[in-house]
Design a protein around this motif. Structure first.
Motif, PDB file in Angstrom:
ATOM      1  N   ASP A   1       2.481  -1.054  -6.151  1.00 39.96           N
ATOM      2  CA  ASP A   1       1.069  -1.389  -6.383  1.00 39.96           C
ATOM      3  C   ASP A   1       0.590  -2.324  -5.282  1.00 39.96           C
ATOM      4  O   ASP A   1       1.319  -3.208  -4.837  1.00 39.96           O
ATOM      5  CB  ASP A   1       0.839  -2.026  -7.753  1.00 39.96           C
ATOM      6  CG  ASP A   1      -0.615  -1.812  -8.213  1.00 39.96           C
ATOM      7  OD1 ASP A   1      -0.835  -0.942  -9.085  1.00 39.96           O
ATOM      8  OD2 ASP A   1      -1.515  -2.495  -7.675  1.00 39.96           O
ATOM      9  N   LYS A   2      -0.660  -2.111  -4.853  1.00 40.45           N
ATOM     10  CA  LYS A   2      -1.191  -2.927  -3.752  1.00 40.45           C
ATOM     11  C   LYS A   2      -1.599  -4.318  -4.207  1.00 40.45           C
ATOM     12  O   LYS A   2      -1.822  -5.204  -3.393  1.00 40.45           O
ATOM     13  CB  LYS A   2      -2.342  -2.207  -3.061  1.00 40.45           C
ATOM     14  CG  LYS A   2      -3.645  -2.215  -3.826  1.00 40.45           C
ATOM     15  CD  LYS A   2      -4.752  -1.732  -2.922  1.00 40.45           C
ATOM     16  CE  LYS A   2      -6.043  -1.528  -3.605  1.00 40.45           C
ATOM     17  NZ  LYS A   2      -6.892  -2.374  -4.186  1.00 40.45           N
TER      18      LYS A   2
ATOM     19  N   TYR B   1     -10.167  -3.135  -9.130  1.00 35.96           N
ATOM     20  CA  TYR B   1      -9.192  -2.894  -8.065  1.00 35.96           C
ATOM     21  C   TYR B   1      -9.668  -1.854  -7.047  1.00 35.96           C
ATOM     22  O   TYR B   1      -8.941  -1.481  -6.147  1.00 35.96           O
ATOM     23  CB  TYR B   1      -7.816  -2.510  -8.653  1.00 35.96           C
ATOM     24  CG  TYR B   1      -7.854  -1.405  -9.675  1.00 35.96           C
ATOM     25  CD1 TYR B   1      -8.134  -0.096  -9.313  1.00 35.96           C
ATOM     26  CD2 TYR B   1      -7.597  -1.668 -11.012  1.00 35.96           C
ATOM     27  CE1 TYR B   1      -8.171   0.909 -10.246  1.00 35.96           C
ATOM     28  CE2 TYR B   1      -7.633  -0.663 -11.964  1.00 35.96           C
ATOM     29  CZ  TYR B   1      -7.917   0.626 -11.570  1.00 35.96           C
ATOM     30  OH  TYR B   1      -7.964   1.627 -12.507  1.00 35.96           O
TER      31      TYR B   1
ATOM     32  N   PHE C   1      -1.862   3.463 -18.844  1.00 36.45           N
ATOM     33  CA  PHE C   1      -1.447   4.674 -19.538  1.00 36.45           C
ATOM     34  C   PHE C   1      -1.033   4.311 -20.953  1.00 36.45           C
ATOM     35  O   PHE C   1      -0.356   3.289 -21.150  1.00 36.45           O
ATOM     36  CB  PHE C   1      -0.159   5.220 -18.918  1.00 36.45           C
ATOM     37  CG  PHE C   1      -0.291   6.020 -17.669  1.00 36.45           C
ATOM     38  CD1 PHE C   1      -1.420   6.762 -17.383  1.00 36.45           C
ATOM     39  CD2 PHE C   1       0.776   6.071 -16.774  1.00 36.45           C
ATOM     40  CE1 PHE C   1      -1.493   7.525 -16.230  1.00 36.45           C
ATOM     41  CE2 PHE C   1       0.713   6.828 -15.626  1.00 36.45           C
ATOM     42  CZ  PHE C   1      -0.413   7.549 -15.351  1.00 36.45           C
TER      43      PHE C   1
ATOM     44  N   ASP D   1       0.841  -1.183   0.000  1.00 34.69           N
ATOM     45  CA  ASP D   1       0.000   0.000   0.000  1.00 34.69           C
ATOM     46  C   ASP D   1       0.889   1.251   0.000  1.00 34.69           C
ATOM     47  O   ASP D   1       1.783   1.373   0.843  1.00 34.69           O
ATOM     48  CB  ASP D   1      -0.891  -0.039   1.258  1.00 34.69           C
ATOM     49  CG  ASP D   1      -2.023   0.972   1.158  1.00 34.69           C
ATOM     50  OD1 ASP D   1      -1.753   2.134   0.793  1.00 34.69           O
ATOM     51  OD2 ASP D   1      -3.175   0.590   1.440  1.00 34.69           O
ATOM     52  N   SER D   2       0.599   2.157  -0.910  1.00 32.63           N
ATOM     53  CA  SER D   2       1.415   3.380  -1.002  1.00 32.63           C
ATOM     54  C   SER D   2       1.407   4.169   0.308  1.00 32.63           C
ATOM     55  O   SER D   2       2.389   4.835   0.638  1.00 32.63           O
ATOM     56  CB  SER D   2       0.888   4.274  -2.109  1.00 32.63           C
ATOM     57  OG  SER D   2       1.297   3.757  -3.318  1.00 32.63           O
TER      58      SER D   2
ATOM     59  N   HIS E   1      -4.474  -5.267 -17.741  1.00 34.29           N
ATOM     60  CA  HIS E   1      -4.781  -4.289 -16.686  1.00 34.29           C
ATOM     61  C   HIS E   1      -5.895  -3.398 -17.219  1.00 34.29           C
ATOM     62  O   HIS E   1      -5.889  -3.045 -18.395  1.00 34.29           O
ATOM     63  CB  HIS E   1      -3.534  -3.476 -16.349  1.00 34.29           C
ATOM     64  CG  HIS E   1      -3.704  -2.617 -15.132  1.00 34.29           C
ATOM     65  ND1 HIS E   1      -4.478  -1.465 -15.132  1.00 34.29           N
ATOM     66  CD2 HIS E   1      -3.236  -2.752 -13.877  1.00 34.29           C
ATOM     67  CE1 HIS E   1      -4.455  -0.937 -13.923  1.00 34.29           C
ATOM     68  NE2 HIS E   1      -3.714  -1.690 -13.139  1.00 34.29           N
TER      69      HIS E   1
ATOM     70  N   ALA F   1      -6.710  -0.235 -16.764  1.00 31.28           N
ATOM     71  CA  ALA F   1      -6.611   1.222 -16.935  1.00 31.28           C
ATOM     72  C   ALA F   1      -5.168   1.651 -17.203  1.00 31.28           C
ATOM     73  O   ALA F   1      -4.602   2.421 -16.449  1.00 31.28           O
ATOM     74  CB  ALA F   1      -7.137   1.907 -15.671  1.00 31.28           C
TER      75      ALA F   1
ATOM     76  N   SER G   1       0.348  -1.629 -14.537  1.00 34.58           N
ATOM     77  CA  SER G   1       1.086  -2.495 -15.456  1.00 34.58           C
ATOM     78  C   SER G   1       2.525  -2.036 -15.669  1.00 34.58           C
ATOM     79  O   SER G   1       3.253  -2.645 -16.455  1.00 34.58           O
ATOM     80  CB  SER G   1       0.360  -2.539 -16.800  1.00 34.58           C
ATOM     81  OG  SER G   1       0.352  -1.233 -17.358  1.00 34.58           O
TER      82      SER G   1
ATOM     83  N   THR H   1       3.742   1.049 -16.828  1.00 37.67           N
ATOM     84  CA  THR H   1       4.033   1.896 -18.001  1.00 37.67           C
ATOM     85  C   THR H   1       5.039   3.005 -17.645  1.00 37.67           C
ATOM     86  O   THR H   1       5.988   3.242 -18.394  1.00 37.67           O
ATOM     87  CB  THR H   1       2.735   2.550 -18.540  1.00 37.67           C
ATOM     88  OG1 THR H   1       1.655   1.627 -18.356  1.00 37.67           O
ATOM     89  CG2 THR H   1       2.858   2.896 -19.988  1.00 37.67           C
TER      90      THR H   1
HETATM   91  C1  LIG Z   1      -5.419   3.596 -12.650  1.00 35.54           C
HETATM   92  S1  LIG Z   1      -4.497   2.216 -12.200  1.00 35.54           S
HETATM   93  C2  LIG Z   1      -2.857   2.702 -12.719  1.00 35.54           C
HETATM   94  C3  LIG Z   1      -2.490   2.149 -14.076  1.00 35.54           C
HETATM   95  C4  LIG Z   1      -1.090   2.505 -14.512  1.00 35.54           C
HETATM   96  N1  LIG Z   1      -0.944   3.934 -14.708  1.00 35.54           N
HETATM   97  C5  LIG Z   1      -0.721   1.755 -15.799  1.00 35.54           C
HETATM   98  O1  LIG Z   1      -0.269   2.386 -16.780  1.00 35.54           O
HETATM   99  O2  LIG Z   1      -0.895   0.546 -15.840  1.00 35.54           O
HETATM  100  C6  LIG Z   1      -4.418   2.331 -10.441  1.00 35.54           C
HETATM  101  C7  LIG Z   1      -3.609   1.248  -9.765  1.00 35.54           C
HETATM  102  O3  LIG Z   1      -3.489   1.600  -8.380  1.00 35.54           O
HETATM  103  C8  LIG Z   1      -3.449   0.420  -7.598  1.00 35.54           C
HETATM  104  N2  LIG Z   1      -3.796   0.825  -6.213  1.00 35.54           N
HETATM  105  C9  LIG Z   1      -5.012   1.135  -5.720  1.00 35.54           C
HETATM  106  N3  LIG Z   1      -4.926   1.530  -4.428  1.00 35.54           N
HETATM  107  C10 LIG Z   1      -3.601   1.466  -4.094  1.00 35.54           C
HETATM  108  C11 LIG Z   1      -2.861   1.769  -2.921  1.00 35.54           C
HETATM  109  N4  LIG Z   1      -3.462   2.192  -1.794  1.00 35.54           N
HETATM  110  N5  LIG Z   1      -1.513   1.599  -2.937  1.00 35.54           N
HETATM  111  C12 LIG Z   1      -0.881   1.163  -4.073  1.00 35.54           C
HETATM  112  N6  LIG Z   1      -1.544   0.862  -5.216  1.00 35.54           N
HETATM  113  C13 LIG Z   1      -2.888   1.013  -5.239  1.00 35.54           C
HETATM  114  C14 LIG Z   1      -4.430  -0.504  -8.311  1.00 35.54           C
HETATM  115  O4  LIG Z   1      -4.155  -1.859  -8.015  1.00 35.54           O
HETATM  116  C15 LIG Z   1      -4.210  -0.154  -9.792  1.00 35.54           C
HETATM  117  O5  LIG Z   1      -3.295  -1.048 -10.401  1.00 35.54           O
END
Ligand SMILES: C[S@@+](CC[C@H](N)C(=O)[O-])C[C@H]1O[C@@H](n2cnc3c(N)ncnc32)[C@H](O)[C@@H]1O
Length: 337
Positions: free
Chosen positions: A304-305, A55, A260, A27-28, A256, A258, A286, A288
């Motif tokens: 990533d979580k 997710y 970029f 978790d971030s 994935h 969503a 993913s 990117t």
């Molecule tokens: C919009 S996607 C990002 C996609 C990324 N930009 C790509 O090009 O693949 C958001 C990501 O945030 C992750 N996520 C959600 N909550 C999180 C958290 N608290 N800490 C870390 N990652 C998290 C999800 O698993 C998901 O893969």
């Protein structure tokens, strides 16, 4: 605006500091505390948008907003003075709100389209393998009409669903960053493909289809390198100094939901950092951003979580290293002559 003065006790113990050039699963909100203070030149990320992706299932709006606010605030200590945090996010276009009045559309004219379910089935039979978009184009109707007819659901606009409104999200990101001393420095718009499937409204609502997202540039006060040589002259005029970026969406979101388009982090990295600097993506998905960081000789950290996405991002980074070494050896070979 209040710049945070960090007591020495807030620093992570040295053995807990995250090594760079790695993807982390976690978790971030926890892992950002373990990044070396003042080390990140650019943090570029796109969080869940609160639109019901897999997710983000089970998360309430308040939990989502609190999570984003925390993540924004945790950036202040780790961004280097003069560096940037850039957030890509969209407004919530269908925020369910049963307390507001229902939009009452009075439809004029013969707006009941003469396309029947049988017509759609006939086109499908004549064009095996055609997708919903192609069928809609052939019949001259919207994808929603095709969908409604096929599902035998001819009620427009989810008549019994709660009323929705648009909810802006940039304002609470801005407040959170401002509170910790990172003002909003710039904002741009990413124009992507029109996402008909994500716009859960109907043709007589007067609402526009979803086709752009925001890019918010937050700045940590300090000396910022502004090097005009980072981009070619045409790149400055085509996008470096432009507020609207036209970049097609990723067509295949098979691994994935969503991703970029690579051009988006590529521009951000080339505009805001120099080779050797550290690029962070704390919602790496993913991978990117981190793969583009490698291709452009920057250092990286990705978080990533979801374990499966951390593994996917690690693979993307390995592929990017292969690309970089292939280019490097081609250049080496040509130097021999
Ligand atoms: C919009 S996607 C990002 C996609 C990324 N930009 C790509 O090009 O693949 C958001 C990501 O945030 C992750 N996520 C959600 N909550 C999180 C958290 N608290 N800490 C870390 N990652 C998290 C999800 O698993 C998901 O893969």
């Amino acid at each position: 605006m209040q710049a945070k003065n960090r007591p020495a006790g807030d620093l992570p113990p040295i053995q807990d500091v995250l090594a760079v050039d790695k993807i982390y699963h976690g978790d971030s909100r926890e892992l950002l505390k373990r990044i070396a203070p003042g080390s990140v030149s650019l943090s570029f990320w796109s969080p869940p948008y609160f639109v019901g992706k897999n997710y983000e299932k089970g998360v309430t709006f308040d939990e989502w907003r609190t999570m984003l606010t925390e993540v924004v605030k945790l950036h202040e200590p780790i961004i280097k003075p003069g560096g940037f945090m850039v957030v890509n996010i969209a407004d919530i276009l269908c925020f369910s709100d049963p307390t507001i009045p229902r939009f009452q559309a009075e439809s004029y004219g013969a707006n009941r389209l003469p396309v029947r379910r049988e017509d759609i089935l006939a086109v499908m039979a004549e064009n095996p393998g055609a997708n919903r978009h192609e069928i809609a184009r052939i019949l001259g109707v919207s994808e929603q009409t095709v969908d409604r007819r096929l599902k035998n659901n001819n009620v427009r606009g989810g008549k019994y669903a709660p009323q929705t409104r648009v909810h802006l999200v940039g304002c609470f990101l801005e407040s959170a960053a401002y509170e910790v001393g990172m003002p909003l420095y710039d904002r741009r718009v990413w124009v992507k493909d029109p996402a008909w499937e994500n716009s859960q409204w109907h043709s007589n609502s007067l609402r526009a289809v979803d086709e752009f997202e925001h890019l918010y540039f937050f700045w940590k006060p300090g000396i910022t390198q502004v090097d005009r040589k980072r981009l070619h002259r045409e790149e400055w005029s085509q996008w470096g100094s432009r507020a609207v970026w036209n970049i097609r969406s990723v067509r295949a979101n098979d691994d994935h939901e969503a991703k970029f388009p690579p051009e988006l982090p590529r521009r951000m990295i080339r505009l805001l950092t120099d080779p050797g600097e550290l690029v962070l993506d704390c919602f790496v998905g993913s991978g990117t951003t981190t793969a583009e960081a490698i291709r452009h000789e920057r250092r990286y950290i990705g978080i990533d979580k979801e374990e499966k996405y951390a593994a996917l991002a690690t693979k993307a980074c390995e592929a990017a290293y292969c690309d970089r070494f292939a280019l490097f050896s081609e250049a080496g070979e040509s130097n021999e002559y």
